[in-house]
Design an enzyme around this catalytic site. Structure first.
Site, PDB file in Angstrom:
ATOM      1  N   ARG A  85       2.069  10.710  -2.785  1.00  0.00           N
ATOM      2  CA  ARG A  85       1.899   9.369  -2.223  1.00  0.00           C
ATOM      3  C   ARG A  85       3.224   8.810  -1.712  1.00  0.00           C
ATOM      4  O   ARG A  85       3.284   8.159  -0.665  1.00  0.00           O
ATOM      5  CB  ARG A  85       1.250   8.443  -3.255  1.00  0.00           C
ATOM      6  CG  ARG A  85      -0.260   8.679  -3.304  1.00  0.00           C
ATOM      7  CD  ARG A  85      -0.855   8.413  -4.671  1.00  0.00           C
ATOM      8  NE  ARG A  85      -0.655   7.066  -5.113  1.00  0.00           N
ATOM      9  CZ  ARG A  85      -0.434   6.712  -6.387  1.00  0.00           C
ATOM     10  NH1 ARG A  85      -0.347   7.621  -7.336  1.00  0.00           N
ATOM     11  NH2 ARG A  85      -0.281   5.452  -6.694  1.00  0.00           N
ATOM     12  N   ARG A 103      -4.384   4.963 -14.485  1.00  0.00           N
ATOM     13  CA  ARG A 103      -4.969   5.207 -13.163  1.00  0.00           C
ATOM     14  C   ARG A 103      -4.985   6.699 -12.886  1.00  0.00           C
ATOM     15  O   ARG A 103      -3.979   7.370 -13.081  1.00  0.00           O
ATOM     16  CB  ARG A 103      -4.132   4.483 -12.107  1.00  0.00           C
ATOM     17  CG  ARG A 103      -4.875   3.348 -11.463  1.00  0.00           C
ATOM     18  CD  ARG A 103      -4.002   2.615 -10.509  1.00  0.00           C
ATOM     19  NE  ARG A 103      -3.757   3.352  -9.279  1.00  0.00           N
ATOM     20  CZ  ARG A 103      -3.309   2.789  -8.168  1.00  0.00           C
ATOM     21  NH1 ARG A 103      -3.083   1.483  -8.144  1.00  0.00           N
ATOM     22  NH2 ARG A 103      -3.095   3.495  -7.097  1.00  0.00           N
ATOM     23  N   ARG A 157      -1.786   1.806   7.073  1.00  0.00           N
ATOM     24  CA  ARG A 157      -0.909   2.723   6.353  1.00  0.00           C
ATOM     25  C   ARG A 157      -0.389   3.840   7.244  1.00  0.00           C
ATOM     26  O   ARG A 157       0.340   4.701   6.784  1.00  0.00           O
ATOM     27  CB  ARG A 157      -1.732   3.352   5.247  1.00  0.00           C
ATOM     28  CG  ARG A 157      -1.037   3.373   3.900  1.00  0.00           C
ATOM     29  CD  ARG A 157      -2.094   3.820   2.924  1.00  0.00           C
ATOM     30  NE  ARG A 157      -1.683   4.079   1.622  1.00  0.00           N
ATOM     31  CZ  ARG A 157      -1.906   3.251   0.597  1.00  0.00           C
ATOM     32  NH1 ARG A 157      -2.408   2.068   0.773  1.00  0.00           N
ATOM     33  NH2 ARG A 157      -1.596   3.632  -0.609  1.00  0.00           N
ATOM     34  N   ARG A 194       3.131   2.359 -15.295  1.00  0.00           N
ATOM     35  CA  ARG A 194       1.759   1.939 -14.994  1.00  0.00           C
ATOM     36  C   ARG A 194       0.775   3.020 -15.451  1.00  0.00           C
ATOM     37  O   ARG A 194      -0.298   2.711 -15.958  1.00  0.00           O
ATOM     38  CB  ARG A 194       1.620   1.694 -13.489  1.00  0.00           C
ATOM     39  CG  ARG A 194       0.270   1.141 -13.108  1.00  0.00           C
ATOM     40  CD  ARG A 194       0.255   0.710 -11.662  1.00  0.00           C
ATOM     41  NE  ARG A 194       0.085   1.839 -10.769  1.00  0.00           N
ATOM     42  CZ  ARG A 194       0.133   1.764  -9.437  1.00  0.00           C
ATOM     43  NH1 ARG A 194       0.368   0.598  -8.856  1.00  0.00           N
ATOM     44  NH2 ARG A 194      -0.049   2.812  -8.692  1.00  0.00           N
ATOM     45  N   LYS A 212       3.687  -4.535  -4.804  1.00  0.00           N
ATOM     46  CA  LYS A 212       3.044  -5.257  -3.698  1.00  0.00           C
ATOM     47  C   LYS A 212       1.660  -5.782  -4.076  1.00  0.00           C
ATOM     48  O   LYS A 212       1.268  -6.842  -3.614  1.00  0.00           O
ATOM     49  CB  LYS A 212       3.002  -4.413  -2.418  1.00  0.00           C
ATOM     50  CG  LYS A 212       2.109  -3.220  -2.498  1.00  0.00           C
ATOM     51  CD  LYS A 212       2.213  -2.376  -1.241  1.00  0.00           C
ATOM     52  CE  LYS A 212       1.613  -1.014  -1.453  1.00  0.00           C
ATOM     53  NZ  LYS A 212       0.206  -0.960  -1.863  1.00  0.00           N
TER      54      LYS A 212
HETATM   55  P1  AMP Z   1      -3.134   1.945  -3.228  1.00  0.00           P
HETATM   56  O1  AMP Z   1      -3.747   1.225  -4.369  1.00  0.00           O
HETATM   57  O2  AMP Z   1      -2.896   1.074  -2.043  1.00  0.00           O
HETATM   58  O3  AMP Z   1      -1.918   2.736  -3.627  1.00  0.00           O
HETATM   59  O4  AMP Z   1      -4.225   3.013  -2.739  1.00  0.00           O
HETATM   60  C1  AMP Z   1      -4.711   4.031  -3.603  1.00  0.00           C
HETATM   61  C2  AMP Z   1      -5.274   5.176  -2.785  1.00  0.00           C
HETATM   62  O5  AMP Z   1      -6.373   4.714  -1.961  1.00  0.00           O
HETATM   63  C3  AMP Z   1      -4.304   5.807  -1.784  1.00  0.00           C
HETATM   64  O6  AMP Z   1      -3.446   6.772  -2.390  1.00  0.00           O
HETATM   65  C4  AMP Z   1      -5.268   6.437  -0.787  1.00  0.00           C
HETATM   66  O7  AMP Z   1      -5.869   7.605  -1.297  1.00  0.00           O
HETATM   67  C5  AMP Z   1      -6.351   5.369  -0.705  1.00  0.00           C
HETATM   68  N1  AMP Z   1      -6.022   4.344   0.335  1.00  0.00           N
HETATM   69  C6  AMP Z   1      -5.736   3.035   0.132  1.00  0.00           C
HETATM   70  N2  AMP Z   1      -5.490   2.414   1.288  1.00  0.00           N
HETATM   71  C7  AMP Z   1      -5.619   3.348   2.262  1.00  0.00           C
HETATM   72  C8  AMP Z   1      -5.466   3.342   3.671  1.00  0.00           C
HETATM   73  N3  AMP Z   1      -5.114   2.224   4.332  1.00  0.00           N
HETATM   74  N4  AMP Z   1      -5.695   4.497   4.340  1.00  0.00           N
HETATM   75  C9  AMP Z   1      -6.058   5.617   3.702  1.00  0.00           C
HETATM   76  N5  AMP Z   1      -6.186   5.712   2.375  1.00  0.00           N
HETATM   77  C10 AMP Z   1      -5.983   4.598   1.647  1.00  0.00           C
END
Ligand code: AMP
Length: 198
Positions: A150, A139, A94, A133, A19
């Protein structure tokens, strides 16, 4: 003929669904900003800001950052001039609380989301891509424990928000398995069918 619609978009899918990559391409095509909460948090962690220090351990563990903090960041970002005529959200909302927060900000400006693109990818494919990744990008949250957490949070907290958006008739489910170009074309066609075009 479908009339032209503003692009106020959300792209949603499990970790490893692609995404982030697709979101950036769609945003470039439509000339709207891509707003990724994960990217905002990672940039702050990298720069050692106060926000970064607050969220670093949460992100590494694969937990969600508190809604209050996350929603305030998105509200401020959407208030910037470049998001006035459209935006693409990636990774926010989320959970159901964040859906309510977003509805609140958008209602304040007489707007709502115009399309939600769900990238569907089977769980084993998500895990395969996340492991790749991890090897390529290093990461810190792409470790086995955090990945499992996650994906579990995605199923329990994030997938239910699709029901809310489905009831509003704005969800397009797109098959996320295929080459980047194939998936991109599917997303572009789904948006075009709603009158969201470059
Ligand atoms: P992502 O890159 O979208 O997978 O986000 C990486 C991490 O950032 C997630 O596993 C959460 O710890 C935090 N995170 C990102 N977006 C959100 C959100 N909308 N609400 C809470 N935590 C978030």
């Amino acid at each position: 003929m479908t009339s032209r619609q503003a692009a106020r978009l959300l792209i949603i899918g499990p970790q490893g669904s692609g995404k982030g990559t697709q979101g950036v391409r769609i945003a470039e095509l439509l000339k709207i900003p891509a707003v990724s909460t994960g990217d905002v948090f990672r940039a702050n962690v990298k720069d050692g800001t106060e926000l970064g220090l607050q969220v670093q351990a949460i992100i590494e563990a694969g937990d969600l950052v508190p809604d209050e903090l996350t929603s305030a960041i998105v509200r401020d970002r959407l208030a910037q001039a470049d998001a006035a005529s459209g935006f693409l959200l990636d990774g926010y909302p989320r959970n159901l609380g964040q859906v309510g927060d977003l509805d609140g900000f958008l209602e304040g400006r007489g707007e709502q989301l115009t399309a939600v693109i769900e990238l569907s990818v089977p769980r084993d494919e998500s895990i395969r891509r996340l492991s790749l990744r991890a090897a390529e990008q290093g990461r810190s949250d792409d470790n086995a424990e955090s990945i499992a957490k996650r994906l579990a949070i995605y199923e329990s907290e994030t997938a239910p928000i699709l029901d809310v958006y489905r009831s509003r008739g704005i969800v397009d489910s797109v098959d996320g398995v295929g080459s980047l170009d194939e998936v991109f074309e599917r997303v572009v066609s789904a948006l075009a069918a709603r009158g969201i075009t470059a």
